[in-house]
Design an enzyme around this catalytic site. Structure first.
Site, short mmCIF file in Angstrom:
data_model
loop_
_atom_site.label_atom_id
_atom_site.label_comp_id
_atom_site.label_asym_id
_atom_site.label_seq_id
_atom_site.Cartn_x
_atom_site.Cartn_y
_atom_site.Cartn_z
N HIS A 1 0.80 -1.21 0.00
CA HIS A 1 0.00 0.00 0.00
C HIS A 1 0.84 1.27 0.00
O HIS A 1 1.91 1.34 0.60
CB HIS A 1 -0.93 0.02 1.22
CG HIS A 1 -0.21 -0.12 2.53
ND1 HIS A 1 0.33 0.95 3.20
CD2 HIS A 1 0.08 -1.21 3.27
CE1 HIS A 1 0.90 0.54 4.32
NE2 HIS A 1 0.77 -0.78 4.38
N ASP A 2 0.34 2.26 -0.73
CA ASP A 2 0.91 3.61 -0.75
C ASP A 2 2.31 3.66 -1.36
O ASP A 2 3.04 4.63 -1.14
CB ASP A 2 0.93 4.22 0.66
CG ASP A 2 -0.45 4.23 1.30
OD1 ASP A 2 -1.35 4.91 0.75
OD2 ASP A 2 -0.64 3.55 2.33
N GLY B 1 5.07 -1.14 2.66
CA GLY B 1 4.25 0.03 2.44
C GLY B 1 5.04 1.33 2.35
O GLY B 1 6.11 1.46 2.93
#
Length: 263
Positions: free
Chosen positions: A125-126, A143
């Site tokens: 994520h991100d 992440g």
């Protein structure tokens, strides 16, 4: 196949809200979920899953068993709307996984253009991945990792949360980095992730001439070989940057560091 209606295998499951552009092909037993957009001539192979919100550009290839747009693997995620955005002309091999962003991390995961992600690559994520990168088998990004353009990551290598990997860097097989990797830097093939010089071969292949490479080597020696404190090294790099845009890019990367620099 531009101008032709999407070609969808009869066993595929497509959510009614998904938007498939002309020339899109969807293979057997593939799932395309709600709030997904797929650009022209992109091929989604068999046994893939694409969950939304996800935006995919044109001329991408998802070979098979690829899972993208899934919820972030983060306990803080509470179901907020987040996205995955993929550019154009990327290749995703078997069992690649790409997660959406988190509300607290900017809400979006991005993949640029012309990247190759080989089998079992995971982008969490991100993360933000640039253009023209090659991620070899089992590359893993935790992440919030940012990867610049023309980065090559060898098999079984990866990066810790919030690390940045600068443009034209090279991570050797099994390298695990827990700090920022400056542009042009080669990281050794060991679990310690230590700098091992500059990616001179990669730079030559991309058209860097001898003068540019020599300037980058000089900057690397200033940063890693001269034994200088980082503050003093930055002063010398600033002087070198006056005559080299590449060194200026390297120095700007260092100045923007939020995590420790890989040294």
């Amino acid at each position: 196949m531009s101008g032709h209606a999407p070609l969808i295998h009869p066993t595929a499951v497509i959510d009614p809200s998904a938007k498939l552009a002309d020339g899109v092909r969807v293979g057997a037993f593939t799932l395309i979920g709600a709030d997904v957009e797929i650009g022209e001539n992109t091929e989604i192979g068999p046994h893939c899953s694409v969950h939304g919100p996800t935006r995919i550009g044109r001329d991408n290839r998802f070979i098979s068993h690829v899972a993208v747009g899934g919820e972030p693997q983060d306990k803080k995620y509470a179901g907020e709307r987040t996205e995955l955005v993929i550019g154009d002309r990327n290749v995703f091999r078997e069992f690649v996984t790409l997660n959406r962003g988190t509300g607290g991390g900017g809400g979006i995961t991005t993949i640029g253009n012309d990247n190759w992600m080989l089998a079992y690559t995971h982008v969490a994520h991100d993360c933000h991945v640039g253009n023209h990168c090659v991620f070899s088998n089992n590359t893993t990004l935790a992440g919030h990792v940012t990867v610049g353009d023309h980065v090559i990551i060898s098999g079984f290598a990866g990066a810790h949360q919030f690390c940045r990997i600068g443009a034209h860097a090279f991570l050797g097989m099994g390298a695990l980095t827990n700090g920022d990797v400056p542009p042009f830097t080669m990281v050794g093939s060991d679990s310690l992730g230590r700098p091992r010089g500059i990616n001179s071969e990669g730079l030559k292949r991309r058209g860097f001439d001898a003068e540019r490479i020599a300037s980058i080597k000089r900057a690397y020696r200033t940063l890693y070989v001269a034994g200088l404190p980082l503050a003093e090294a930055k002063v010398q790099l600033a002087e070198q940057a006056r005559s080299s845009e590449d060194v200026a890019e390297l120095l700007a990367f260092i100045e923007q560091a939020e995590r420790p620099l890989l040294r």
